[in-house]
Scaffold this motif. Structure first.
Motif, PDB file in Angstrom:
ATOM      1  N   GLN A  83       0.857  -1.183   0.000  1.00 33.67           N
ATOM      2  CA  GLN A  83       0.000   0.000   0.000  1.00 33.67           C
ATOM      3  C   GLN A  83       0.893   1.233   0.000  1.00 33.67           C
ATOM      4  O   GLN A  83       1.975   1.224   0.622  1.00 33.67           O
ATOM      5  CB  GLN A  83      -0.908  -0.018   1.245  1.00 33.67           C
ATOM      6  CG  GLN A  83      -2.014   1.025   1.266  1.00 33.67           C
ATOM      7  CD  GLN A  83      -1.673   2.245   2.094  1.00 33.67           C
ATOM      8  OE1 GLN A  83      -0.693   2.248   2.832  1.00 33.67           O
ATOM      9  NE2 GLN A  83      -2.460   3.289   1.972  1.00 33.67           N
ATOM     10  N   GLN A  85       0.791   5.839  -0.898  1.00 34.95           N
ATOM     11  CA  GLN A  85       0.044   7.053  -1.243  1.00 34.95           C
ATOM     12  C   GLN A  85       0.896   7.948  -2.136  1.00 34.95           C
ATOM     13  O   GLN A  85       2.043   8.237  -1.808  1.00 34.95           O
ATOM     14  CB  GLN A  85      -0.253   7.765   0.079  1.00 34.95           C
ATOM     15  CG  GLN A  85      -1.063   9.018  -0.034  1.00 34.95           C
ATOM     16  CD  GLN A  85      -1.157   9.727   1.324  1.00 34.95           C
ATOM     17  OE1 GLN A  85      -0.544  10.774   1.513  1.00 34.95           O
ATOM     18  NE2 GLN A  85      -1.906   9.164   2.261  1.00 34.95           N
ATOM     19  N   THR A 132      -3.114   4.884  -3.125  1.00 37.16           N
ATOM     20  CA  THR A 132      -4.104   5.929  -2.890  1.00 37.16           C
ATOM     21  C   THR A 132      -3.708   7.184  -3.661  1.00 37.16           C
ATOM     22  O   THR A 132      -2.535   7.491  -3.854  1.00 37.16           O
ATOM     23  CB  THR A 132      -4.321   6.225  -1.386  1.00 37.16           C
ATOM     24  OG1 THR A 132      -3.157   6.828  -0.863  1.00 37.16           O
ATOM     25  CG2 THR A 132      -4.602   4.950  -0.603  1.00 37.16           C
ATOM     26  N   ASN A 133      -4.759   7.870  -4.087  1.00 38.73           N
ATOM     27  CA  ASN A 133      -4.622   8.972  -5.039  1.00 38.73           C
ATOM     28  C   ASN A 133      -5.325  10.206  -4.469  1.00 38.73           C
ATOM     29  O   ASN A 133      -6.320  10.661  -5.028  1.00 38.73           O
ATOM     30  CB  ASN A 133      -5.288   8.501  -6.352  1.00 38.73           C
ATOM     31  CG  ASN A 133      -5.121   9.466  -7.502  1.00 38.73           C
ATOM     32  OD1 ASN A 133      -4.210  10.296  -7.502  1.00 38.73           O
ATOM     33  ND2 ASN A 133      -6.015   9.358  -8.487  1.00 38.73           N
ATOM     34  N   PRO A 134      -4.825  10.719  -3.331  1.00 39.29           N
ATOM     35  CA  PRO A 134      -5.564  11.781  -2.634  1.00 39.29           C
ATOM     36  C   PRO A 134      -5.725  13.062  -3.443  1.00 39.29           C
ATOM     37  O   PRO A 134      -6.644  13.835  -3.197  1.00 39.29           O
ATOM     38  CB  PRO A 134      -4.731  12.029  -1.364  1.00 39.29           C
ATOM     39  CG  PRO A 134      -3.384  11.508  -1.670  1.00 39.29           C
ATOM     40  CD  PRO A 134      -3.582  10.376  -2.635  1.00 39.29           C
ATOM     41  N   ASP A 187      -7.627   3.945  -4.799  1.00 36.06           N
ATOM     42  CA  ASP A 187      -8.772   4.301  -3.945  1.00 36.06           C
ATOM     43  C   ASP A 187      -9.656   5.381  -4.569  1.00 36.06           C
ATOM     44  O   ASP A 187     -10.811   5.514  -4.198  1.00 36.06           O
ATOM     45  CB  ASP A 187      -8.300   4.741  -2.546  1.00 36.06           C
ATOM     46  CG  ASP A 187      -7.650   6.116  -2.544  1.00 36.06           C
ATOM     47  OD1 ASP A 187      -7.095   6.536  -3.591  1.00 36.06           O
ATOM     48  OD2 ASP A 187      -7.682   6.781  -1.494  1.00 36.06           O
ATOM     49  N   GLU A 201     -10.921   0.559  -5.862  1.00 36.94           N
ATOM     50  CA  GLU A 201     -10.788  -0.254  -4.651  1.00 36.94           C
ATOM     51  C   GLU A 201     -12.119  -0.501  -3.939  1.00 36.94           C
ATOM     52  O   GLU A 201     -12.495  -1.650  -3.688  1.00 36.94           O
ATOM     53  CB  GLU A 201      -9.819   0.437  -3.686  1.00 36.94           C
ATOM     54  CG  GLU A 201      -9.710  -0.291  -2.347  1.00 36.94           C
ATOM     55  CD  GLU A 201      -8.904   0.463  -1.299  1.00 36.94           C
ATOM     56  OE1 GLU A 201      -8.406   1.569  -1.576  1.00 36.94           O
ATOM     57  OE2 GLU A 201      -8.789  -0.076  -0.187  1.00 36.94           O
ATOM     58  N   ARG A 223     -15.663   2.772   4.448  1.00 41.04           N
ATOM     59  CA  ARG A 223     -15.226   3.128   3.097  1.00 41.04           C
ATOM     60  C   ARG A 223     -15.718   2.170   2.021  1.00 41.04           C
ATOM     61  O   ARG A 223     -14.995   1.848   1.088  1.00 41.04           O
ATOM     62  CB  ARG A 223     -13.691   3.201   3.060  1.00 41.04           C
ATOM     63  CG  ARG A 223     -13.136   4.082   4.158  1.00 41.04           C
ATOM     64  CD  ARG A 223     -11.647   4.139   4.114  1.00 41.04           C
ATOM     65  NE  ARG A 223     -11.173   5.085   3.105  1.00 41.04           N
ATOM     66  CZ  ARG A 223      -9.892   5.342   2.896  1.00 41.04           C
ATOM     67  NH1 ARG A 223      -8.966   4.723   3.563  1.00 41.04           N
ATOM     68  NH2 ARG A 223      -9.532   6.210   1.990  1.00 41.04           N
TER      69      ARG A 223
END
Ligand SMILES: *[C@@H]1O[C@H](CO)[C@@H](O)[C@H](O)[C@H]1NC(C)=O
Ligand SMILES: *[C@H]1O[C@H](CO)[C@@H](O)[C@H](O)[C@H]1NC(C)=O
Length: 307
Positions: A83, A85, A132-134, A187, A201, A223
């Protein structure tokens, strides 16, 4: 040589060639370390995962770190979900923790090249990448090129349709035999991203809440998205304990408690608390900080039924 003998020989060779051509492709005998896993669906396997896999440092004074050992070491320990980010850093996709000013883990493409090296050296392993792709960066223009340049794209599994139910994933053996043995989840942004191997996700995986500071790891569904029921989702337990710094609400990862948190007892207890929410099934992914401490991979073996 007599023409008759030659003819028989030719006939024999032709039939042998035809037999070889019709043989099924070489089947993997061992998948992710166990023969039994070859016939088990990806959705029915528990994988050990590394939280913030890129944020590694052996220096205990490096507070934003969540891991102590590098990516090849994590994979060699038996971690099969990574995982991380990612953020934009001056026009380049970098893995960073919250902000690239706080912790810059370097270029995503360089990280993916390390994963590719591991995959090349370990052809019977299925790996999941959960990124994750904030910042909602473009899946097509920013994310895909990193996978392409690292050589991962041809190995990425593309489901016939999305979302994939927990019961509908291929077996690890099928994935390995077909060469499609990397599953990529993002995500945010993947649903409409237009890249077939970058999968959304939360329509397929639910998670337990994150940033937990309670060592009893209460379980709840967090989520979750999309049309699939909770039971048709795969699920991940976020089994990393954080410390609230002097009650300030600022939380940091906790290497001191990691041997206990990553112990068999704590992980199995957490999985047991979540099983009723997951239709009685074990979690698909167990996400850990400091994967080199404790017995995370052993706990996952137990969850897979290897006693
Ligand atoms: C896989 O299936 C077995 C048998 O139904 C079950 O006990 C186990 O919890 C399942 N594991 C996962 C990850 O679904
Ligand atoms: C839990 O997982 C999510 C998504 O993968 C991640 O953003 C979050 O930081 C994790 N939290 C903890 C405490 O592990």
């Amino acid at each position: 040589m007599y023409p008759g003998v030659l003819a028989v020989l030719l006939l024999f060779l032709t039939s042998e060639l035809a037999r070889c051509a019709s043989l099924p492709v070489q089947r993997a005998a061992v998948c992710n370390g166990h023969a039994e896993l070859c016939s088990r669906s990806y959705g029915n396997v528990t994988f050990a995962g590394s939280h913030d896999s890129f944020a590694f440092d052996s220096n205990p004074l490096d507070i934003p770190r969540d891991q102590a050992v590098d990516i090849p070491s994590q994979l060699n320990l038996g971690i099969r979900l990574l995982q991380a980010q990612a953020h934009d850093n001056d026009g380049e996709l970098h893995f960073c923790h919250t902000s690239c000013l706080l912790y810059d883990g370097g270029k995503v493409v360089d990280y993916l090249k390390l994963v590719k090296t591991f995959l090349d050296g370990n052809p019977n392993e299925v790996i999941t990448l959960l990124f994750t792709n904030p910042e909602g960066l473009s899946v097509k223009d920013v994310w895909k090129p990193a996978f392409d340049d690292a050589g991962i794209s041809p190995l990425a599994y593309v489901p016939p349709s999305i979302p994939v139910k927990q019961s509908e994933w291929p077996t690890l053996g099928e994935m390995i035999d077909s060469g499609k043995r990397v599953v990529v989840f993002l995500d945010a942004g993947a649903d409409s991203g237009g890249v077939d191997f970058i999968l959304p996700e939360f329509t397929m995986i639910w998670e337990t809440p994150f940033s937990v500071t309670d060592s009893s790891f209460p379980c709840s569904v967090d989520r979750i998205q999309g049309p699939l029921s909770v039971g048709d989702h795969s699920y991940m337990i976020n089994h990393s304990l954080n410390k609230d710094v002097f009650g300030t609400g600022i939380i940091v990862s906790d290497p001191l408690d990691a041997p206990t948190t990553n112990g068999v007892t704590s992980i199995i207890d957490h999985a047991n608390r979540c099983a009723p929410l997951g239709g009685g099934r074990a979690p698909n992914f167990v996400l850990l900080d400091f994967v080199n401490l404790g017995q995370g991979v052993r706990a996952v073996e137990l969850l897979n039924g290897f006693l």
